[in-house]
Write a protein that holds these residues in place. Sequence first.
Motif: not given
Length: 462
Positions: A141-143, A292-293, A328-335
């Motif tokens: 992931i790249i924020h 977005g969200v 499960q693994i939850a990855i939070h995907l921000p804007h």
Amino acid sequence: MDAFVTRKKRKATGSPGPDSSNHLSEPCSHHDPEEEPTDVKLAMLSSLHPGIDQETLLDFLLAHDGSVPATSESLRAPPPPAKRLGSSVVSQASLRSYTTASSISCGPLPPSKKAKLLSRKGATLHLFDPLDIGEHTPCTIIHNFLPQEDANELLVELLDESKTFEKISFKLFDNVVASPHTSGFYVGTYGELEQQKYEYVYNGARLSDVRKITPQLEKVKARVQTAVNLAIQERIRTRYGGKKLRYQSPQPWCPNAAFVNCYNGPQESVGWHSDQLTYLGPRAVIGSLSLGVTREFRVRRVLPKDRDTDNNDGDSLLDESNPDAEGQIAIHLPHNSLLVMHAEMQEEWKHSVAPAQAVDPHPVSGSRRINITYRDYRPEFHPRLTPRCRCGIATVLRVVQKKRDNRGRYFWMCHAGNVPGKEGCTFFQWAEFDDDGNPKFKLETAGGGKDTSTVSAAATNN
Ligand SMILES: O=C(O)CCC(=O)C(=O)O
Ligand SMILES: [Fe+2]
């Protein structure tokens, strides 16, 4: 819709049934009534009860011995089911302090010495730190990926586009079901657009809404390409012991198609699935940009299944077909975050975007989330070249995910059964590739077809 749940499910005659995916959105819609019972049942229940989250649906399904009609009836009965309290969510800012000393002092672990997976049965492990995500999932992931202005421009452009997006319909058993979100498909040139419309088949049907790539999507594509190629190299160096995976393409990743998904509000979602490999080839990499969200992107490893334990009893609801079996693994995907799904993702893992109870509104998109998956459609997998079944439709490429004997083997199969109003045929052919994932087509069977009665047994219950 009632007929939808009460009708007895139909087994496709002679179908090999080695299902590997269960996707409610293009381009990955597959289902198999025999092999993914829980996922399919959850998809059915989701479409009947769109306001109820998957965990609750699963609880009810288990409580009703896997019966969809009984579950649905019970969910309909007043009072509406209470939201599950005391959820099993485990949350932390970083796993750095939880991993073993060696994983901290030695940097990323070689594949043979993986840090113990910290997700566990029945729990969702929430990961935020990019290092954790790289270590415990097949993703990078790249924020804050794009300059802020570019991200906002792209979001505005795609929100406008999404006004005309539609839900994708596909066939589930004998019924037509709509995906729980809308989407649009984009390609680079008008030539490609015509090709995609008339030569490619998605979910057994031609995709009528193919669009020319928009200016902002095009602008961002180059950045995504650079970042994904760097991430692939990093992954090879740090996680694969310096060597690409077998069947992974050694060519630079070069996106030429983009699926754009719009999730209009917290309840819109996508069910557990693996993305279809038909035009991407084996060990495909996908670049997924979120705008977005923030929503939770969940991943879970597909657990192997022994033949001996197949078809034993209702317990299958409690093991590998249960999303909670390993956790499960939850990855939070921000804007403005780019998620790279690496080469092991589609074959060995499933992913979903879970419905949310609420979302934090985004200043530009309100409660909407836009997701773009950039894909590299490989010319060697053009439907002109891939095997055709007796239905006259190019077959789809899938992989055995569960059944231990043939785990990781690829096969071509008829997909016409997913088209509303059509029956599929029994075409099945093992797929062969060289080490770089280039297909070796059997000329004598392309355009013909092979009955599955003998080979199918090897893949059944994969
Ligand atoms: O919305 C996302 O993040 C994922 C979408 C997805 O899995 C797909 O389009 O195949
Ligand atoms: Fe996907």
